[in-house]
Design an enzyme around this catalytic site. Structure first.
Site, PDB file in Angstrom:
ATOM      1  N   SER A  37      -5.984 -24.390   3.637  1.00 46.04           N
ATOM      2  CA  SER A  37      -6.499 -23.747   2.554  1.00 46.04           C
ATOM      3  C   SER A  37      -5.616 -23.504   1.328  1.00 46.04           C
ATOM      4  O   SER A  37      -5.715 -23.695   0.218  1.00 46.04           O
ATOM      5  CB  SER A  37      -6.989 -22.346   2.757  1.00 46.04           C
ATOM      6  OG  SER A  37      -5.863 -21.558   3.380  1.00 46.04           O
ATOM      7  N   ASP A  87       3.043 -29.074   2.469  1.00 47.72           N
ATOM      8  CA  ASP A  87       2.051 -28.843   3.878  1.00 47.72           C
ATOM      9  C   ASP A  87       1.999 -27.285   3.571  1.00 47.72           C
ATOM     10  O   ASP A  87       2.979 -26.738   3.412  1.00 47.72           O
ATOM     11  CB  ASP A  87       2.211 -29.277   4.902  1.00 47.72           C
ATOM     12  CG  ASP A  87       1.110 -29.477   5.758  1.00 47.72           C
ATOM     13  OD1 ASP A  87      -0.059 -28.873   5.609  1.00 47.72           O
ATOM     14  OD2 ASP A  87       1.130 -30.428   6.965  1.00 47.72           O
ATOM     15  N   ALA A  89       1.577 -23.888   6.495  1.00 50.50           N
ATOM     16  CA  ALA A  89       2.227 -23.332   7.904  1.00 50.50           C
ATOM     17  C   ALA A  89       1.420 -22.107   8.346  1.00 50.50           C
ATOM     18  O   ALA A  89       0.866 -21.239   7.435  1.00 50.50           O
ATOM     19  CB  ALA A  89       3.643 -23.097   7.733  1.00 50.50           C
ATOM     20  N   ASP A  90       1.281 -21.928   9.563  1.00 47.73           N
ATOM     21  CA  ASP A  90       0.659 -20.913   9.967  1.00 47.73           C
ATOM     22  C   ASP A  90       1.741 -19.504  10.408  1.00 47.73           C
ATOM     23  O   ASP A  90       1.609 -18.374  10.434  1.00 47.73           O
ATOM     24  CB  ASP A  90       0.206 -21.218  11.479  1.00 47.73           C
ATOM     25  CG  ASP A  90      -0.817 -22.173  11.361  1.00 47.73           C
ATOM     26  OD1 ASP A  90      -2.111 -21.793  10.582  1.00 47.73           O
ATOM     27  OD2 ASP A  90      -0.971 -23.168  11.946  1.00 47.73           O
ATOM     28  N   GLY A 101      -0.863 -26.394  12.605  1.00 44.25           N
ATOM     29  CA  GLY A 101      -1.619 -26.693  13.564  1.00 44.25           C
ATOM     30  C   GLY A 101      -2.943 -25.916  13.693  1.00 44.25           C
ATOM     31  O   GLY A 101      -3.941 -26.158  14.222  1.00 44.25           O
ATOM     32  N   GLY A 102      -2.939 -24.617  12.882  1.00 44.84           N
ATOM     33  CA  GLY A 102      -4.308 -23.980  12.798  1.00 44.84           C
ATOM     34  C   GLY A 102      -5.462 -24.861  12.503  1.00 44.84           C
ATOM     35  O   GLY A 102      -6.659 -24.473  12.737  1.00 44.84           O
ATOM     36  N   GLY A 103      -5.281 -26.007  11.622  1.00 50.74           N
ATOM     37  CA  GLY A 103      -6.459 -26.713  11.061  1.00 50.74           C
ATOM     38  C   GLY A 103      -6.502 -28.064  12.031  1.00 50.74           C
ATOM     39  O   GLY A 103      -7.356 -29.035  11.971  1.00 50.74           O
ATOM     40  N   GLU A 109       0.558 -34.273  10.633  1.00 57.69           N
ATOM     41  CA  GLU A 109       1.281 -33.361   9.652  1.00 57.69           C
ATOM     42  C   GLU A 109       2.810 -33.763  10.196  1.00 57.69           C
ATOM     43  O   GLU A 109       3.723 -33.782   9.243  1.00 57.69           O
ATOM     44  CB  GLU A 109       1.156 -31.960   9.617  1.00 57.69           C
ATOM     45  CG  GLU A 109      -0.455 -31.843   9.004  1.00 57.69           C
ATOM     46  CD  GLU A 109      -0.816 -30.295   9.378  1.00 57.69           C
ATOM     47  OE1 GLU A 109      -1.586 -29.902   8.549  1.00 57.69           O
ATOM     48  OE2 GLU A 109      -0.418 -29.673  10.185  1.00 57.69           O
ATOM     49  N   LYS A 127       2.506 -15.404   6.258  1.00 56.54           N
ATOM     50  CA  LYS A 127       2.942 -16.446   7.274  1.00 56.54           C
ATOM     51  C   LYS A 127       4.474 -16.169   7.689  1.00 56.54           C
ATOM     52  O   LYS A 127       4.847 -16.718   8.511  1.00 56.54           O
ATOM     53  CB  LYS A 127       2.625 -17.937   6.573  1.00 56.54           C
ATOM     54  CG  LYS A 127       1.432 -18.192   6.283  1.00 56.54           C
ATOM     55  CD  LYS A 127       0.464 -18.052   7.297  1.00 56.54           C
ATOM     56  CE  LYS A 127      -0.890 -18.429   6.772  1.00 56.54           C
ATOM     57  NZ  LYS A 127      -1.231 -19.942   6.244  1.00 56.54           N
TER      58      LYS A 127
HETATM   59  C1  5RP Z   1      -3.260 -27.423   9.543  1.00 57.01           C
HETATM   60  C2  5RP Z   1      -2.025 -26.682   9.250  1.00 57.01           C
HETATM   61  C3  5RP Z   1      -2.178 -25.918   8.198  1.00 57.01           C
HETATM   62  O1  5RP Z   1      -1.039 -26.188   7.128  1.00 57.01           O
HETATM   63  C4  5RP Z   1      -1.701 -24.314   8.581  1.00 57.01           C
HETATM   64  O2  5RP Z   1      -2.912 -23.998   9.528  1.00 57.01           O
HETATM   65  C5  5RP Z   1      -1.909 -23.562   7.407  1.00 57.01           C
HETATM   66  O3  5RP Z   1      -3.299 -23.556   6.914  1.00 57.01           O
HETATM   67  P1  5RP Z   1      -3.460 -22.612   5.470  1.00 57.01           P
HETATM   68  O4  5RP Z   1      -3.131 -23.154   4.597  1.00 57.01           O
HETATM   69  O5  5RP Z   1      -5.217 -22.729   5.337  1.00 57.01           O
HETATM   70  O6  5RP Z   1      -3.112 -21.321   6.047  1.00 57.01           O
HETATM   71  O7  5RP Z   1      -1.114 -26.892  10.011  1.00 57.01           O
HETATM   72  O8  5RP Z   1      -3.131 -28.166  10.776  1.00 57.01           O
END
Ligand code: 5RP
Length: 210
Positions: A37, A87, A89-90, A101-103, A109, A127
């Site tokens: 997102s 990118d 991050a969680d 890797g939340g997604g 990545e 985060k």
């Molecule tokens: C996807 C990821 C995302 O970058 C991570 O989950 C952060 O996502 P968001 O910006 O929706 O909080 O690692 O695999």
């Protein structure tokens, strides 16, 4: 320790970080596009700049959005490095370790981040963590999955998660994370059924924009 920021909404914060990262991209650059997102705010900011770029996406969702916005996306076959990768991050720890890797896109990545001269992480304040905690996303081979899960111990297939674009099974490690996350990273990497995990070491050189 992380210091606290003035209150803004998470979406505003994500957008601000994403726009700042978009400003780091220059004409003619090769760009690795992350997933999530926060990256969804990066893509329009990047498209608005109207630069000549060569982009690679880490997920079908990012690829789709990037193409809709007119950003050129190519397969990760013709390129062997990136000038920059951006990118989300969680979890972001003070020592530079990340959980991603939340997604479910963490394997791609990490390949893209490792191939980038500059790896920029964009996130809102939620985060920032003092210490990494479970879950750590995993990507596992479907072949021998039950044996892999048994060997890993505290790992479960992520309910409802589609397979990765490379056919991997998305799972989560839910055990403890040692003081030195490198120990867990080494253990996860030693398992022959593992295709990737979401622990990103500081050696990837991430610059973090909050
Ligand atoms: C996807 C990821 C995302 O970058 C991570 O989950 C952060 O996502 P968001 O910006 O929706 O909080 O690692 O695999």
């Amino acid at each position: 320790r992380w210091s606290k920021f003035p209150p803004v909404s998470a979406e505003e914060a994500k957008r601000a970080a994403a726009r700042a990262a978009a400003e780091l991209v220059e004409d003619g650059m090769t760009v690795g596009l992350g997933t999530g997102s926060t990256v969804a705010h990066l893509l329009p900011a990047l498209a608005e700049r109207g630069l000549e770029l060569r982009c690679v996406a880490t997920s079908p969702a990012t690829e789709r959005q990037a193409r809709e916005l007119g950003l050129p996306v190519e397969p990760f076959e013709q390129l062997d490095r990136f000038d920059i990768a951006i990118d989300g991050a969680d979890q972001i720890a003070p020592d530079g370790w990340l959980v991603k890797g939340g997604g479910g896109a963490h394997t791609r990545e990490k390949i893209v981040a490792a191939a980038a001269d500059r790896f920029v992480v964009i996130a809102d304040e939620s985060k920032l963590v003092e210490r990494l905690g479970a879950p750590v996303p995993l990507e596992l081979l479907a072949y021998g999955l039950r044996a892999t899960l048994r060997a890993l111990g505290s790992a479960q297939v992520r309910e409802g998660a589609p397979p990765s674009p490379d056919g991997g099974v998305i799972a989560d490690y839910r055990g403890p994370i040692p003081d030195d996350p490198a120990e867990l990273a080494a253990r996860l990497e030693a398992d022959p059924g593992g295709a990737g995990h979401g622990l990103f070491p500081p050696a990837l050189g991430s610059e973090v924009l909050i």
